[in-house]
Enzyme design. Structure first.
Site, PDB file in Angstrom:
ATOM      1  CG  HIS A   9      -1.718  -1.262   1.142  1.00  9.60           C
ATOM      2  ND1 HIS A   9      -2.829  -1.640   0.476  1.00  9.60           N
ATOM      3  CD2 HIS A   9      -1.585  -2.475   1.924  1.00  9.60           C
ATOM      4  CE1 HIS A   9      -3.060  -2.933   0.800  1.00  9.60           C
ATOM      5  NE2 HIS A   9      -2.332  -3.546   1.504  1.00  9.60           N
ATOM      6  CD  GLU A  23      -2.017  -3.625   4.742  1.00  9.63           C
ATOM      7  OE1 GLU A  23      -3.220  -3.447   4.658  1.00  9.63           O
ATOM      8  OE2 GLU A  23      -1.248  -4.475   4.322  1.00  9.63           O
ATOM      9  CG  HIS A  78       0.507  -6.745   2.217  1.00 11.64           C
ATOM     10  ND1 HIS A  78      -0.456  -6.071   1.613  1.00 11.64           N
ATOM     11  CD2 HIS A  78       1.641  -7.077   1.230  1.00 11.64           C
ATOM     12  CE1 HIS A  78       0.222  -5.527   0.307  1.00 11.64           C
ATOM     13  NE2 HIS A  78       1.181  -6.406  -0.102  1.00 11.64           N
ATOM     14  CD  GLU A 143      -1.805  -9.953   4.439  1.00  7.68           C
ATOM     15  OE1 GLU A 143      -1.842  -9.173   5.395  1.00  7.68           O
ATOM     16  OE2 GLU A 143      -2.410  -9.989   3.526  1.00  7.68           O
TER      17      GLU A 143
HETATM   18 ZN   LIG Z   1      -2.192  -5.524   2.373  1.00 10.97          ZN
END
Ligand SMILES: [Zn+2]
Length: 271
Positions: A9, A23, A78, A143
């Protein structure tokens, strides 16, 4: 080793949000910390980042860049989100891959990151994500906890946790690519503090010749001896040294022997 490091992002795309966190900020910080570790601790690692600040960049821009650069590995970082009860760590490789090098690498990253991140293990997974599918080199996407979970988000707020997560990724990469640690600079050896040395001086002479004669005489009587010149108040003196000891009592014993042998002018100096 060329690593394409991709903090998820950025810019107009904040990614997942929760507990006052975006995030994009957490992923960027972990990635920057990871780059620092790799550059400081390992030899022959080149790191290209998809972004080093809060900027917008499309997924296709990222994978095109990695492919054009010829990266050896694509690592995308992430943070997850779901309902508040979901928590833990998981990672992804492209759905079409099994028993591949990519899968083996995923296993290594998975283990090393979970070793340090204090998160629940949600498993090694596969998905049809753009960055995994469109990258032409082995790729993994991690993640790192759920921003929507109170426990995970509290960890994300700690710089020390983000550092640990970065270290876990670095450990995995080091294992996969057999990265060689940079040699640590040699610590400066401590300078030994010189202990006092007790020197037994038979006599000091202004004349070198006289000093040499005395050395011969001492040798004849079985004493070790040599001439040691020293400057006192600008004048050179030839000291006849007949022993040096770190233990004062040993020096005094030698002095007594010299006196008994007729070298009445002998004396001790401490240096
Ligand atoms: Zn993400």
């Amino acid at each position: 080793m060329k690593l394409y490091l991709d903090p998820g992002h950025g810019g107009q795309d904040p990614g997942a949000q929760g507990h006052g966190l975006n995030e994009k900020d957490v992923t960027l910080d972990i990635a920057l910390k990871l780059r620092t570790i790799l550059q400081n601790d390992y030899e022959n690692v080149q790191v290209k980042m998809s972004r080093t600040s809060d900027t917008t960049k499309s997924l296709s821009q990222r994978t095109s860049e990695a492919n054009a650069w010829g990266a050896d590995y694509y690592l995308s970082i992430h943070i997850n989100s779901a309902t508040s009860s979901a928590s833990g760590y998981e990672d992804y490789i492209y759905i079409g891959l099994s028993n591949s090098l990519t899968a083996k690498n995923q296993g290594i990253i998975h283990e090393e990151v979970l070793n340090v991140n204090e998160l629940k293990d949600r498993g090694k997974k596969k998905a049809n994500f753009h960055v995994l599918r469109e990258s032409s080199m082995p790729a993994v996407l991690t993640e790192n906890g759920f921003i929507t979970n109170a426990h995970d988000a509290a960890l994300m707020k700690q710089a020390s946790w983000r550092q640990k997560v970065a270290q876990g990724h670095a450990n995995g990469l080091a294992k996969i690519f057999h990265l060689k640690r940079k040699s640590q600079p040699e610590p400066t050896p401590p300078i030994p503090s010189p202990g006092t040395l007790y020197k037994v001086i038979a006599t000091s002479f202004k004349s070198r010749e006289n000093a040499d004669e005395l050395v011969t005489l001492l040798h004849d009587k079985g004493f070790e001896a040599f001439v040691n010149s020293t400057t006192i108040s600008g004048e050179t003196w030839y000291r006849v040294q007949a022993g040096a000891f770190s233990d004062r009592s040993n020096a005094e014993e030698r002095l007594t022997q010299l006196h008994k042998a007729g070298f009445k002018d002998s004396f001790l100096i401490a240096e």
